[in-house]
Structures are given as structure tokens and as C-alpha cells.
Design an enzyme around this catalytic site. Sequence first.
Site, short mmCIF file in Angstrom:
data_model
loop_
_atom_site.label_atom_id
_atom_site.label_comp_id
_atom_site.label_asym_id
_atom_site.label_seq_id
_atom_site.Cartn_x
_atom_site.Cartn_y
_atom_site.Cartn_z
N SER A 102 40.64 66.97 65.58
CA SER A 102 39.63 67.95 65.18
C SER A 102 38.52 67.27 64.39
CB SER A 102 40.27 69.05 64.32
OG SER A 102 40.58 68.54 63.03
N SER A 160 37.57 67.89 61.27
CA SER A 160 37.66 68.14 59.83
C SER A 160 37.38 66.91 58.98
CB SER A 160 39.02 68.72 59.48
OG SER A 160 40.04 67.74 59.64
N LYS A 172 43.90 64.12 56.12
CA LYS A 172 42.87 64.54 55.16
C LYS A 172 42.72 63.43 54.12
CE LYS A 172 42.85 68.78 56.94
NZ LYS A 172 41.72 69.29 57.76
N SER A 209 36.99 72.50 57.38
CA SER A 209 38.31 71.90 57.15
C SER A 209 39.23 72.92 56.50
CB SER A 209 38.19 70.66 56.25
OG SER A 209 39.46 70.16 55.90
#
Length: 267
Positions: free
Chosen positions: A67, A69, A124, A231
Site C-alpha cells: 500500500s 501508507s 510503519k 495511513s
Amino acid sequence: MPFALILFLLMLLTGVIWLLDRFMLRAKRPAGVNEPWWVEYAKSFFPVILVVFLLRSFLFEPFKIPSGSMIPTLHVGDFILVNRFTYGLRLPIVNKKFIEINQPQRGDVMVFHYPEDPSVDYIKRVVGVPGDKVVYRDKKLWINGVAQEQQRDGDYNYVESELRFVHTERYQENLNGRMHPILLNPDMPLLHLGNVANFPQHEQCSYSEVEVSCVVPTGQYFMMGDNRDNSRDSRYWGFVPDDMIVGKAFFIWMNFGELKRIGLSIE
């Protein structure tokens, strides 16, 4: 079923067949008779599966970015390597740490099992470590009462998978002395309060239209994506426990759509 468990079961199956042939079946096989196909295949695949399992469990694990994010640090389609041992050695499958090495630091890009569905891996950036008070206000980070500097670095535009054009502002964020890029979308709110889950230790956080404030519990971490307004991260689903950590992302080894990204380190 997790890929690590599938790999372990295959290693166990082929290893048992190899041992059976070595200590029992071979002696009973008439001279000149070829090995059964299943024995031949097991003996061929066992060492390969064993090496892959050990490398993936204790050294390096590949991961594909699914993705946007973490844009601009990581792009959709990046194939990266994750260092499995930098945060300590863990038992395969159960992910139980048995040798302590380092602890995650603010600014690390970390892969972990998603707390709401541990069969899914997320990536992350570590923003808060145990004991930190993390405040996100006016789209700026405050760690233990200290504002983390942001410097404007132009505009950044990208196209999402559904061919939707996205305009953002790019900043360089100084997270306790470590610089990294982030994206902020001026047209997006600070937070979508309706999407905040009732996660474990939710009482450690407070929410309003203008601020998110959390005190990170012992043995857990607060994570945020670099593409801040695109996100779903610790602001929504809470903290990452130590036993869900996979490792530290450090290298991009392939991107079939953007070959120039091959070989980039992850900061």
C-alpha cells in the site's frame, strides 16, 4: 496459514523422509532398485527448504510493500529485505525472543504482525517507544513535550491504484535527530474519529478533533506511516507489542515498475 508455518511443515516432512531413507528404507531396498520418487524429491528439497527456513527465520525476510501508507519512503511494489536479528533472535512460528540484541528506536522502519490480525504483516515507522508520551496536534508530532521539527520540502504528487491523483505537501521531519520524509495532505482532517478501534489499553490515549495523545505502555510501540493522511496506524488500532515485531526494514532489492529504486537503503 502463515508462510513460516508452511515452510516449517515442509521442512519437517522432507526431513523425516530423508532420515527414514538414510537409516531404514535404504537398507531394505534391493540392490539396483531406484529410490521411490517421493524419497528422491524429499532428499532434493530438504536442504534447500532448511536453508531458506533458517535464513528467513533468523537473518533476512523478504517483504513486498502492498500500500501507499509509507510513501515517499517506500512505494507500492517495492520488494524489501527485513533484518530479523537486529531486535533480537526469536523462535520461529511462535516469535518468542530468546536472545536480546537491540530495541526498536524512534525513526526505525519496522515490519510487525498487525495487532488486529496477526496473520497479516504491516510496515510503519516507530514514532514512540515504551514510556513516551506521543502527541499528534496540527499534523505535527510532539514526543515527551518536545515538538519534532518539520521543514517544507516542496510538493509531492502520486497516483493511487484506482488511478486517483493525490496532491500532498512533502516535509522533512526530524524525529529525535533522525531525518526522514513525510507527506501531509492539507485537504484531509487530522484524524477520522469514527475509524478509531477499541484496542487494548485504549485508556492510554485521548482523542479530539484537533489532537491525539497516547502514553506508550511498557513493551509496546507507537507506529505511524510516513504518508500521514493515508495511513491506518497506531492512531487507529493502538500499540504494537514486542512479541509481534518481525524486524527492521533496511534495503529495497526489487521494484519491477521502478527499476531505479533497486539498491536503495531504507532510512
